[in-house]
Scaffold this active site. Structure first.
Site, PDB file in Angstrom:
ATOM      1  N   GLU A  85      21.291   9.357 -45.485  1.00 44.50           N
ATOM      2  CA  GLU A  85      22.958   9.757 -45.604  1.00 44.50           C
ATOM      3  C   GLU A  85      22.906   8.621 -47.299  1.00 44.50           C
ATOM      4  OE1 GLU A  85      26.335   9.390 -42.161  1.00 44.50           O
ATOM      5  OE2 GLU A  85      26.286   7.954 -43.731  1.00 44.50           O
TER       6      GLU A  85
ATOM      7  N   HIS B  41      30.924   4.601 -45.266  1.00 44.76           N
ATOM      8  CA  HIS B  41      32.071   5.450 -45.171  1.00 44.76           C
ATOM      9  C   HIS B  41      32.726   4.811 -43.127  1.00 44.76           C
ATOM     10  CE1 HIS B  41      30.343   9.592 -45.564  1.00 44.76           C
ATOM     11  NE2 HIS B  41      29.524   8.750 -43.934  1.00 44.76           N
TER      12      HIS B  41
ATOM     13  N   HIS C 276      30.930  14.809 -40.405  1.00 48.87           N
ATOM     14  CA  HIS C 276      30.010  13.833 -39.570  1.00 48.87           C
ATOM     15  C   HIS C 276      30.290  15.384 -37.822  1.00 48.87           C
ATOM     16  CE1 HIS C 276      31.024  11.014 -41.981  1.00 48.87           C
ATOM     17  NE2 HIS C 276      29.621  10.280 -41.298  1.00 48.87           N
TER      18      HIS C 276
ATOM     19  N   HIS D 195      21.539   1.889 -42.126  1.00 50.83           N
ATOM     20  CA  HIS D 195      22.360   1.920 -40.182  1.00 50.83           C
ATOM     21  C   HIS D 195      21.379   3.260 -39.623  1.00 50.83           C
ATOM     22  CE1 HIS D 195      24.092   5.168 -41.880  1.00 50.83           C
ATOM     23  NE2 HIS D 195      25.472   5.702 -41.107  1.00 50.83           N
TER      24      HIS D 195
END
Lengths: 145, 289
Positions: B244, B12, B59, B197
């Site tokens: 995540e 996302h 976030h 990431h």
């Protein structure tokens, strides 16, 4: 008995744990305040005056004004929060992330297009500092982690 | 009786939302990524759920350091897009399903998971980007997403985050909760975020395609084994924000085969792409057998 922190030996990485969170509470709360456009305007108009409204250390304020995200992280900042400074400056997330690597913006973008930074040589502190052409531990300024 | 028909998994990335909102999806950089979701949008049109149960991470938008719930379920009637520092995304509000959400909250808490109940929060790109990828842009006339959404926000910002095993078990509890709801509702469960990431420090830009693809294989075929992978492996191998991925195990734990091996899922779609901004993008659609 001490808490287990197996993540301390990963190069170029600060895991945001309870200790970092405590250190960075006000720095990160300042970042949250930038979710309101009127606060962004006030910050942009006079950064120092706006930062002085927060119970941050002098070093944290200097790190923010220098836009040195590695320095911010060392003083307790978390990247999900710090991203709001970049958004206020009109920077993309890629520009923000790249700014922490010691690479130029173009070189960082090219590395990502070529498949990103290799994990080889980047798993443990004791490994060599990155694979060829991919500096892993030489970010400039106050930022070397 | 309500039931879970399928699970969807997707990264996302905020830049994907920017690309959509600024009409850049056909640019050379973005085209391969959006092409990878072409089948998914068609599948959504052909398999419209009544409700989406969407697992994502906030976030630092709805939750600051003032309050850090490990699992927070939204029971509100509607959620506004958050202003993440560049103004809210120009997308419609997300409508909730308070009745089913409250039912799930009660059932899951009675199964010993401590959910935080949230009646007011804004939702950030973690929730709206997957909706855009899967549903396309909502019709300007209707100004709404295709169906109600129940948000489940997972803390992956402050360590320690919940273990893969706990997420997997939570998924099983959510399935039981859904199946004990009287109305006949087709529910999809989505696990979002993640793949390689790292957004911070001198190691930023880390991508480990081999690890990511192994994760996808394991998620499909051996989720119970995958659930035992410790946090440190995610962080070391897939980057600090690769953690995540534990959220995908919540969606996977809600699939039928986890407790009924006679019902293995069908893989309807699998996609992997590098890069979208700083990240690898992974995507799966699994239908219940």
């Amino acid at each position: 008995m001490a808490l287990e922190k197996p993540y301390l030996d990963i190069p170029g990485t600060v895991v945001f744990d309870a200790e970092q969170s405590r250190k960075g509470y006000w720095l990160n709360q300042f970042c949250m305040s930038l979710m309101k456009s009127e606060n962004r305007e006030r910050f942009k108009a006079d950064e120092r005056a706006y930062l002085d409204e927060w119970d941050m250390s002098e070093e944290q304020k200097q790190a923010v004004m220098a836009r040195d995200l590695n320095w911010c992280i060392r003083t307790g900042g978390n990247i999900y929060f710090l991203a709001k400074i970049g958004a206020t400056d009109g920077k993309s997330f890629q520009q923000m992330a790249g700014s922490m690597t010691g690479m130029s913006e173009d070189a960082y973008r090219a590395m990502m297009v070529a498949g990103g930074r290799s994990v080889e040589g980047n798993r443990f502190m004791h490994e060599s500092a990155g694979t060829p052409g991919q500096p892993a531990g030489n970010a400039t300024g106050q930022g070397g982690i | 009786m309500a039931y879970i028909s399928a699970s969807v998994y997707t990264s996302h990335v905020p830049a994907i939302g920017v690309a959509i909102d600024q009409g850049k999806t056909q640019e050379a950089y973005w085209q391969p990524l959006f092409n990878g979701y072409g089948y998914s949008r068609q599948w959504m049109r052909e398999n419209p759920p009544d409700v989406i149960f969407l697992v994502y991470n906030d976030h630092a938008s709805a939750f600051s350091l003032d309050l850090i719930p490990t699992f927070a379920i939204g029971t509100a009637a509607a959620y506004q897009p958050a202003d993440e520092g560049w103004g809210p995304r120009p997308v419609p509000p997300v409508l909730g399903h308070p009745e089913l959400a409250s039912h799930i909250a009660q059932s899951v808490i009675q199964q010993d998971f401590d959910l935080t109940i949230v009646n007011k929060m804004d939702v950030d790109h973690g929730l709206t980007v997957p909706l855009s990828l899967m549903c396309g842009e909502p019709s300007a006339q209707l100004g709404a997403w295709p169906c109600p959404v129940i948000p489940l926000a997972v803390n992956v910002v402050q360590y320690p985050v919940p273990s893969g095993q706990r997420c997997f078990n939570l998924g099983r509890a959510i399935r039981k909760a859904v199946e004990s709801f009287d109305a006949d509702l087709n529910v999809q469960i989505w696990g979002t975020g993640g793949m390689s990431h790292q957004l911070q420090g001198a190691r930023a830009g880390l991508i480990n395609q081999e690890w990511d693809n192994c994760f996808l294989d394991q998620l499909i075929h051996h989720p119970a084994t995958l659930a035992k992978v410790p946090h440190i492996d995610y962080v070391r191998e897939a980057g600090s924000e690769g953690i995540e991925l534990v959220m995908w195990l919540i969606a996977r734990g809600a699939m039928a085969d986890v407790d009924d091996p006679a019902r293995p899922p069908t893989v309807k779609h699998r996609f992997y792409h590098v890069p979208a901004s700083n990240t690898a993008v992974g995507h799966l659609i699994l239908e219940n057998g």
